[in-house]
Design an enzyme around this catalytic site. Sequence first.
Site, mmCIF file in Angstrom:
data_model
loop_
_atom_site.group_PDB
_atom_site.id
_atom_site.type_symbol
_atom_site.label_atom_id
_atom_site.label_comp_id
_atom_site.label_asym_id
_atom_site.label_seq_id
_atom_site.Cartn_x
_atom_site.Cartn_y
_atom_site.Cartn_z
ATOM 1 C CG HIS A 97 -1.825 1.208 1.262
ATOM 2 N ND1 HIS A 97 -2.994 1.273 0.546
ATOM 3 C CD2 HIS A 97 -1.719 2.400 1.921
ATOM 4 C CE1 HIS A 97 -3.585 2.438 0.761
ATOM 5 N NE2 HIS A 97 -2.825 3.141 1.583
ATOM 6 C CG HIS A 147 1.908 7.618 0.476
ATOM 7 N ND1 HIS A 147 1.231 8.785 0.196
ATOM 8 C CD2 HIS A 147 0.966 6.720 0.860
ATOM 9 C CE1 HIS A 147 -0.061 8.608 0.418
ATOM 10 N NE2 HIS A 147 -0.252 7.364 0.821
ATOM 11 C CE LYS A 181 -2.853 9.005 -3.607
ATOM 12 N NZ LYS A 181 -3.466 8.133 -2.605
#
Length: 288
Positions: free
Chosen positions: A172, A187, A226
């Site tokens: 993730h 990220h 996003k």
Amino acid sequence: MQLSTWFLFPVLACLTPHAGASVSKSDLSTLATDLWYSDTNAATYNVDYKLDLQAKASGSKTSTSKYGKLIPFIKDSILRKPTYAAFVRLLDNYVDQTGIEEDVTREEIQEMNTFLDEILKTNVLQKTYEFLRRKNYVKGTYASDFRKLLQRIWFTLYSREKGLYDTSGFEHVFVGELKKGAITGLHNWIQYYRLEKRGALKYKGYLVSRYPNLMKVQFTINNRWKEASGMFYGTSPEFELAMYTVCFLTRPNAKCEFSIDGGFVRILTYKVHYASASQSIASAFPAV
């Protein structure tokens, strides 16, 4: 192949993070600044990589603004460093769609083990362990117990959809996922660069950029939007994993705030919400 049980369930009580001593913002700042300057694998701006922020994001999905690449290049010599190379080999080991069970191969297990081996050779992880042990958040040995704790926090499989073992904290945070058509996670600047380089990711402008090497950006991947993703840039995989781990253990489901050499940082980490994987990371990112 049959999944190993450690991938599925956080077992072995001796590996459970301990309720540690109080950790102040000053404690976190001292550690983070020390790790920042101990990160010998960090990349140097305009030497090892280039960042081109261009214009601020409009925030509109229908914006016609044209942007070039956010990260035009990263030197191959950086990506060949042992921790980077081991990290990159993990990035194609996952099905990016939630609701599809992961099939973990022997080769992928070996790649995970190599990554853990490499980051544990660094001063960044050694200092992280010493801090957490001093504060009583971890016990046992560095080479065995701490390694197993990192393995469980980051690589235990759990479910985001349909009750299937379709995700992990590592996937993730560092790889990114698709859930019900939306991009979640992602990220990490190295994964961002890889997707942008092959044309899957299109930069749509930045929302925030500030010291120390923090940015919040907008982008699309294969035309999926996003809206905002916070990330460090120029930092090594071991630095990011270390700071996210510290925040997860000391400030789970809360703001983890500190400074690095005077620059304000806020990291948010979240636990998986159900008991069988509650010591695994659901998400971790800089809230820029």
